[in-house]
Scaffold this motif. Structure first.
Motif, PDB file in Angstrom:
ATOM      1  N   TYR A 166      43.717  87.925  11.599  1.00 37.54           N
ATOM      2  CA  TYR A 166      44.039  87.391  12.658  1.00 37.54           C
ATOM      3  C   TYR A 166      44.975  85.917  12.743  1.00 37.54           C
ATOM      4  N   TYR A 167      45.999  86.469  13.832  1.00 39.26           N
ATOM      5  CA  TYR A 167      46.220  85.394  13.615  1.00 39.26           C
ATOM      6  C   TYR A 167      46.915  84.460  14.815  1.00 39.26           C
ATOM      7  N   LEU A 168      47.015  83.456  14.748  1.00 34.31           N
ATOM      8  CA  LEU A 168      47.231  81.726  15.575  1.00 34.31           C
ATOM      9  C   LEU A 168      48.707  81.647  15.732  1.00 34.31           C
ATOM     10  N   THR A 169      48.494  81.717  16.950  1.00 36.04           N
ATOM     11  CA  THR A 169      49.797  81.231  17.578  1.00 36.04           C
ATOM     12  C   THR A 169      50.272  79.688  17.077  1.00 36.04           C
ATOM     13  N   ILE A 170      51.259  78.814  15.719  1.00 34.51           N
ATOM     14  CA  ILE A 170      51.742  78.029  15.629  1.00 34.51           C
ATOM     15  C   ILE A 170      52.999  77.027  16.564  1.00 34.51           C
ATOM     16  N   PHE A 171      53.638  78.180  16.958  1.00 39.95           N
ATOM     17  CA  PHE A 171      55.066  77.640  17.807  1.00 39.95           C
ATOM     18  C   PHE A 171      55.249  78.473  18.856  1.00 39.95           C
ATOM     19  N   SER A 172      55.739  78.376  20.603  1.00 42.75           N
ATOM     20  CA  SER A 172      56.187  79.112  21.261  1.00 42.75           C
ATOM     21  C   SER A 172      56.766  78.886  21.720  1.00 42.75           C
ATOM     22  N   ARG A 173      57.747  79.522  21.716  1.00 38.34           N
ATOM     23  CA  ARG A 173      59.200  79.106  23.220  1.00 38.34           C
ATOM     24  C   ARG A 173      59.592  79.988  24.021  1.00 38.34           C
ATOM     25  N   THR A 174      59.199  79.682  25.066  1.00 36.78           N
ATOM     26  CA  THR A 174      59.859  80.233  26.364  1.00 36.78           C
ATOM     27  C   THR A 174      61.752  80.536  27.087  1.00 36.78           C
ATOM     28  N   GLY A 175      62.198  81.392  26.588  1.00 40.27           N
ATOM     29  CA  GLY A 175      63.521  80.380  27.600  1.00 40.27           C
ATOM     30  C   GLY A 175      64.103  79.319  26.741  1.00 40.27           C
ATOM     31  N   LYS A 176      63.885  78.104  27.702  1.00 32.34           N
ATOM     32  CA  LYS A 176      64.494  76.906  27.309  1.00 32.34           C
ATOM     33  C   LYS A 176      63.824  75.648  26.649  1.00 32.34           C
ATOM     34  N   LYS A 177      62.450  75.699  27.089  1.00 30.74           N
ATOM     35  CA  LYS A 177      60.928  75.544  26.978  1.00 30.74           C
ATOM     36  C   LYS A 177      59.981  75.470  26.094  1.00 30.74           C
ATOM     37  N   VAL A 178      60.520  74.884  25.057  1.00 26.49           N
ATOM     38  CA  VAL A 178      59.232  75.182  23.570  1.00 26.49           C
ATOM     39  C   VAL A 178      57.984  74.735  24.588  1.00 26.49           C
ATOM     40  N   LYS A 179      56.655  76.182  24.617  1.00 24.24           N
ATOM     41  CA  LYS A 179      55.502  75.241  25.230  1.00 24.24           C
ATOM     42  C   LYS A 179      54.481  75.154  24.128  1.00 24.24           C
ATOM     43  N   LEU A 180      54.809  74.928  22.977  1.00 26.14           N
ATOM     44  CA  LEU A 180      53.598  74.944  21.659  1.00 26.14           C
ATOM     45  C   LEU A 180      54.117  74.546  20.458  1.00 26.14           C
ATOM     46  N   VAL A 181      53.572  73.796  19.330  1.00 28.83           N
ATOM     47  CA  VAL A 181      54.421  73.016  18.876  1.00 28.83           C
ATOM     48  C   VAL A 181      52.733  73.123  17.856  1.00 28.83           C
ATOM     49  N   ASP A 182      52.723  73.431  16.470  1.00 25.41           N
ATOM     50  CA  ASP A 182      52.111  72.772  15.601  1.00 25.41           C
ATOM     51  C   ASP A 182      52.518  70.766  14.993  1.00 25.41           C
ATOM     52  N   GLU A 183      51.783  70.209  14.532  1.00 27.14           N
ATOM     53  CA  GLU A 183      51.495  68.889  14.622  1.00 27.14           C
ATOM     54  C   GLU A 183      52.478  69.201  13.466  1.00 27.14           C
ATOM     55  N   SER A 184      52.243  69.903  12.358  1.00 27.02           N
ATOM     56  CA  SER A 184      52.904  69.579  10.707  1.00 27.02           C
ATOM     57  C   SER A 184      54.567  69.665  11.298  1.00 27.02           C
ATOM     58  N   ILE A 185      54.699  71.558  12.101  1.00 31.78           N
ATOM     59  CA  ILE A 185      55.661  70.862  12.479  1.00 31.78           C
ATOM     60  C   ILE A 185      56.774  69.601  13.476  1.00 31.78           C
ATOM     61  N   LEU A 186      56.058  69.509  13.691  1.00 27.14           N
ATOM     62  CA  LEU A 186      56.769  68.393  14.845  1.00 27.14           C
ATOM     63  C   LEU A 186      56.785  67.000  13.865  1.00 27.14           C
ATOM     64  N   ALA A 187      55.220  66.572  12.560  1.00 27.02           N
ATOM     65  CA  ALA A 187      56.220  65.948  11.960  1.00 27.02           C
ATOM     66  C   ALA A 187      57.011  65.894  10.761  1.00 27.02           C
ATOM     67  N   ASP A 188      57.481  67.187  10.541  1.00 34.90           N
ATOM     68  CA  ASP A 188      58.689  67.399   9.528  1.00 34.90           C
ATOM     69  C   ASP A 188      59.997  67.334   9.976  1.00 34.90           C
ATOM     70  N   LEU A 189      60.158  67.645  11.865  1.00 36.44           N
ATOM     71  CA  LEU A 189      61.032  68.133  12.550  1.00 36.44           C
ATOM     72  C   LEU A 189      62.560  66.924  12.649  1.00 36.44           C
ATOM     73  N   THR A 190      63.512  67.308  12.267  1.00 38.08           N
ATOM     74  CA  THR A 190      64.736  66.762  12.325  1.00 38.08           C
ATOM     75  C   THR A 190      65.438  67.032  13.311  1.00 38.08           C
ATOM     76  N   VAL A 191      66.485  66.333  13.889  1.00 39.03           N
ATOM     77  CA  VAL A 191      67.329  65.819  14.551  1.00 39.03           C
ATOM     78  C   VAL A 191      68.594  67.011  14.180  1.00 39.03           C
ATOM     79  N   GLY A 192      68.399  67.083  12.994  1.00 37.96           N
ATOM     80  CA  GLY A 192      69.269  67.839  12.862  1.00 37.96           C
ATOM     81  C   GLY A 192      69.244  69.094  12.892  1.00 37.96           C
ATOM     82  N   THR A 193      67.809  69.911  12.689  1.00 39.37           N
ATOM     83  CA  THR A 193      67.717  70.479  12.981  1.00 39.37           C
ATOM     84  C   THR A 193      67.202  71.378  14.671  1.00 39.37           C
ATOM     85  N   ILE A 194      66.958  70.497  15.355  1.00 40.20           N
ATOM     86  CA  ILE A 194      66.720  70.100  16.523  1.00 40.20           C
ATOM     87  C   ILE A 194      68.598  70.580  17.198  1.00 40.20           C
TER      88      ILE A 194
END
Length: 148
Positions: free
Chosen positions: A81-109
């Motif tokens: 089974y698959y678990l959702t760890i990132f979800s975006r609808t249109g211009k809104k990021v609705k769900l994100v895993d904390e590991s992604i948030l902790a590693d995310l840089t300003v440049g990527t955003i």
């Protein structure tokens, strides 16, 4: 601020749903839902990429053209089974895993999610982000002050 499992993360957006799935597992596989000219397509990661993606969570959302990535799912090793760890609808990021948030840089955003709720100058200020290489959701230490 929102209370999260990872106490190092500073998240000002109270509406964004966070999960803590990736830290619970050491291996698994990923798949991506990507918007194309013909509609939505599911892309499975290649088996040799899964280990790198687990070690560098930011790369889970930085490998596609701006605006095309909609969802990232993770299948823990030994399960079907698959678990959702990132979800975006249109211009809104609705769900994100904390590991992604902790590693995310300003440049990527700024280069890939500049039209979403991830890009927020108040968020950058709250974690002392100064460059594109700065983390966006974890406090950045000023190297000049740290050396003193």
């Amino acid at each position: 601020m929102k209370n999260l499992q990872n106490a190092n993360i500073i998240l000002l957006d109270q509406n964004m749903i966070t999960t803590d799935i990736l830290t619970q597992y050491t291996a698994g596989k990923f798949r991506f839902v990507v918007k194309t000219n013909l509609g939505m397509t599911i892309v499975d990661s290649r088996s040799f990429e899964n280990e790198r993606l687990m070690k560098n969570p930011e790369s889970l959302i930085s490998g596609y053209k701006r605006g095309t990535l909609q969802t990232v799912q993770f299948c823990p090793e030994g399960s079907d089974y698959y678990l959702t760890i990132f979800s975006r609808t249109g211009k809104k990021v609705k769900l994100v895993d904390e590991s992604i948030l902790a590693d995310l840089t300003v440049g990527t955003i700024n280069s890939m999610f500049d039209n979403t709720n991830l890009m927020d100058s108040n968020q950058y200020r709250a974690v002392n982000s100064k460059t594109w290489a700065s983390k966006a959701f974890v406090m950045n230490v000023n190297k000049e002050k740290a050396a003193a």
